[in-house]
Design a protein around this motif. Structure first.
Motif, short mmCIF file in Angstrom:
data_model
loop_
_atom_site.label_atom_id
_atom_site.label_comp_id
_atom_site.label_asym_id
_atom_site.label_seq_id
_atom_site.Cartn_x
_atom_site.Cartn_y
_atom_site.Cartn_z
N GLU A 1 0.83 -1.21 0.00
CA GLU A 1 0.00 0.00 0.00
C GLU A 1 0.86 1.26 0.00
OE1 GLU A 1 -2.76 -0.01 3.26
OE2 GLU A 1 -3.49 -2.02 2.75
N ILE A 2 1.91 1.24 0.81
CA ILE A 2 2.79 2.41 0.89
C ILE A 2 3.50 2.64 -0.44
CG2 ILE A 2 4.87 3.33 2.00
CD1 ILE A 2 3.98 1.77 4.53
N LEU A 3 4.04 1.58 -1.03
CA LEU A 3 4.75 1.72 -2.30
C LEU A 3 3.80 2.13 -3.42
CD1 LEU A 3 7.11 -1.39 -2.03
CD2 LEU A 3 7.71 1.03 -1.68
N ALA A 4 2.59 1.61 -3.42
CA ALA A 4 1.60 1.99 -4.44
C ALA A 4 1.24 3.47 -4.30
CB ALA A 4 0.35 1.12 -4.32
N SER A 5 1.17 3.94 -3.07
CA SER A 5 0.90 5.36 -2.84
C SER A 5 2.03 6.22 -3.39
CB SER A 5 0.72 5.61 -1.34
OG SER A 5 0.53 6.98 -1.08
N ASN A 6 3.27 5.75 -3.21
CA ASN A 6 4.41 6.48 -3.77
C ASN A 6 4.32 6.56 -5.29
OD1 ASN A 6 5.48 6.82 -1.22
ND2 ASN A 6 7.00 5.20 -1.43
N ASN B 1 10.39 -1.01 -8.94
CA ASN B 1 11.24 -2.17 -8.63
C ASN B 1 10.96 -2.70 -7.22
OD1 ASN B 1 12.50 -2.19 -11.11
ND2 ASN B 1 14.21 -0.92 -10.42
N LEU B 2 10.84 -1.80 -6.24
CA LEU B 2 10.55 -2.21 -4.87
C LEU B 2 9.17 -2.85 -4.77
CD1 LEU B 2 12.01 0.80 -2.86
CD2 LEU B 2 12.94 -1.52 -3.00
N PHE B 3 8.20 -2.29 -5.52
CA PHE B 3 6.85 -2.85 -5.51
C PHE B 3 6.85 -4.27 -6.09
CE2 PHE B 3 2.58 -3.59 -7.08
CZ PHE B 3 1.81 -3.19 -6.00
N MET B 4 7.59 -4.47 -7.19
CA MET B 4 7.66 -5.79 -7.81
C MET B 4 8.34 -6.80 -6.89
SD MET B 4 6.89 -7.81 -10.21
CE MET B 4 6.25 -6.72 -11.44
N GLN B 5 9.43 -6.39 -6.26
CA GLN B 5 10.13 -7.27 -5.32
C GLN B 5 9.22 -7.64 -4.16
OE1 GLN B 5 13.64 -5.59 -3.53
NE2 GLN B 5 14.08 -7.42 -2.34
N ASN B 6 8.52 -6.66 -3.61
CA ASN B 6 7.59 -6.91 -2.51
C ASN B 6 6.47 -7.85 -2.95
OD1 ASN B 6 6.76 -6.12 0.30
ND2 ASN B 6 4.93 -5.47 -0.81
N SER B 7 5.98 -7.68 -4.18
CA SER B 7 4.92 -8.55 -4.70
C SER B 7 5.38 -9.99 -4.82
CB SER B 7 4.44 -8.05 -6.06
OG SER B 7 3.89 -6.77 -5.96
#
Length: 131
Positions: free
Chosen positions: A24-29, A101-107
């Motif tokens: 959620e945080i990364l998507a908000s970014n 990149n961070l969102f994909m890694q987290n996913s």
């Protein structure tokens, strides 16, 4: 003999929730990449996971005796990320490529935890059926 779900499911039962919050945080970014003055946020995954596994709770107050008591898990505090690029003049610190990149890694890590949980439940079902 009773089944301890904490022992059976391991840390993945907690990591799914923490990774969901981080998503959620990364998507908000990513959504605010072009918003002037927006500061990129993230969370310390290790600290948030430790808080989730320790069972740290914030008690919610009851204003009426008939209300159901509730508590909310601490999922880690949001922190501002140190910018990796020079200021473009609008005060926005989001690096869209880094966030993606961070969102994909987290996913991927979220999906891995779900896969582990699925396998654990499948094995528990087999044990209960006696397969």
């Amino acid at each position: 003999m009773s089944i301890s779900f904490d022992k059976a499911l391991g840390i993945h039962q907690y990591s799914v929730g923490v990774r969901g919050k981080r998503a959620e945080i990364l998507a908000s970014n990513i959504a605010n990449a072009n918003t002037p003055g927006y500061k990129a946020k993230d969370m310390d995954f290790g600290r948030a996971l430790k808080a989730a596994t320790s069972g740290a709770n914030i008690g919610l107050s009851q204003t009426n005796g008939r209300h159901i008591s509730a508590s909310a898990n601490i999922m880690g505090e949001q922190m501002y990320r140190v910018p990796t690029q020079p200021d473009t003049g609008d005060g926005n610190t989001v690096d869209a490529q880094l966030e993606q990149n961070l969102f994909m890694q987290n996913s991927l890590e979220y999906q891995a935890s779900l896969d582990f949980l699925g396998a654990k439940f499948k094995n528990l079902s087999k044990a209960l059926r006696g397969d």
